[in-house]
Scaffold this motif. Structure first.
Motif, PDB file in Angstrom:
ATOM      1  N   GLU A  91      28.173   5.558  61.781  1.00  0.00           N
ATOM      2  CA  GLU A  91      28.926   6.525  62.583  1.00  0.00           C
ATOM      3  C   GLU A  91      28.079   7.762  62.885  1.00  0.00           C
ATOM      4  OE1 GLU A  91      32.196   8.511  60.585  1.00  0.00           O
ATOM      5  OE2 GLU A  91      33.420   8.311  62.384  1.00  0.00           O
ATOM      6  N   ASP A 220      37.392  11.618  73.487  1.00  0.00           N
ATOM      7  CA  ASP A 220      36.645  11.548  72.225  1.00  0.00           C
ATOM      8  C   ASP A 220      35.142  11.503  72.487  1.00  0.00           C
ATOM      9  OD1 ASP A 220      39.053  11.506  70.896  1.00  0.00           O
ATOM     10  OD2 ASP A 220      39.131   9.320  70.748  1.00  0.00           O
ATOM     11  N   GLY A 226      32.564  14.430  66.221  1.00  0.00           N
ATOM     12  CA  GLY A 226      33.939  14.465  65.738  1.00  0.00           C
ATOM     13  C   GLY A 226      34.630  15.770  66.098  1.00  0.00           C
TER      14      GLY A 226
END
Length: 228
Positions: A91, A220, A226
């Motif tokens: 990620e 997003d 994030g």
């Protein structure tokens, strides 16, 4: 004599039928011709769109997506939080690759698959590490370009060359919150006309915003590190 007239009549009738038949065939051909042209034009347009899409998705990172993958992992390995392990969360890698200009999940997946096949990386679950060969082929970045969501957003917006109203809308949404259409229309001094609809459609299609029922917010994709 009767036979002669009957034969002549039959021949004339046959001639007209043949003529009508030819005319019918000619009409069908002429009707099909525009269809064929349109089909070819549609095919050409589709091909042009594919070329444009490929051009748009082409990596801007020197060395391409695979090289970016190696460089990002090598750089992240120097961060204190990862110093105890050579394996970096996928990620985190994906996020920083996006910050370097490598967009598209499929592009990153292909880079991982290729690097793994070339024995440049090792994949364990959702983490990735460089092999000795991968380390020798990597270049640690002195600094990560666009190392924040804000810098990434600015670069993405600048590259897209959006008009003033679009920029104003995205600037208003940069806090990551969702706003109603009514509030945004008031803020931008706009009405819900075709100009507004076209603007929203463009921003949505290009991955800048997402729409949830009556609310609009940044997508997003605009927060590779994030949302806070």
């Amino acid at each position: 004599m009767i036979f002669y007239y009957w034969t002549s009549y039959a021949l004339v009738d046959l001639f007209h039928k043949i003529k009508e038949r030819k005319g019918f065939e000619k009409t069908v051909f002429n009707k099909n011709l525009p269809t064929m042209v349109v089909a070819k034009a549609a095919k050409a347009t589709k091909a042009n769109k594919s070329k444009a899409s490929a051009k748009h998705s082409k990596s801007s990172y020197s060395g391409g997506a695979s090289q970016c993958l190696l460089d990002v992992i090598a750089t992240l390995m120097t961060e204190p939080k990862f110093s105890s392990s050579s394996f970096i969360p996928r990620e985190k890698i994906d996020a920083y690759m996006k910050l370097q200009g490598i967009s598209g999940a499929s592009t990153i997946r292909k880079a991982v698959a290729k690097s793994k096949k070339d024995d440049l990386i090792v994949v364990e679950g959702k983490t990735v590490a460089l092999t000795e060969k991968g380390m020798n082929n990597s270049n640690r970045l002195a600094h990560m370009s666009s190392n924040s969501n804000e810098e990434y957003q600015k670069k993405k917006i600048d590259d897209a060359k959006l008009n003033t109203k679009m920029r104003m809308l995205l600037d208003y949404l940069k806090d990551g919150k969702a706003y109603s259409k009514t509030e945004l229309l008031t803020e931008l001094d706009m009405t819900a006309n075709s100009t507004w609809r076209n603007m929203i459609a463009k921003l949505k299609n290009e991955g800048f915003i997402k729409i949830k029922t009556t609310l609009i917010e940044l997508s997003d994709e605009m927060f590779p590190l994030g949302r806070e």
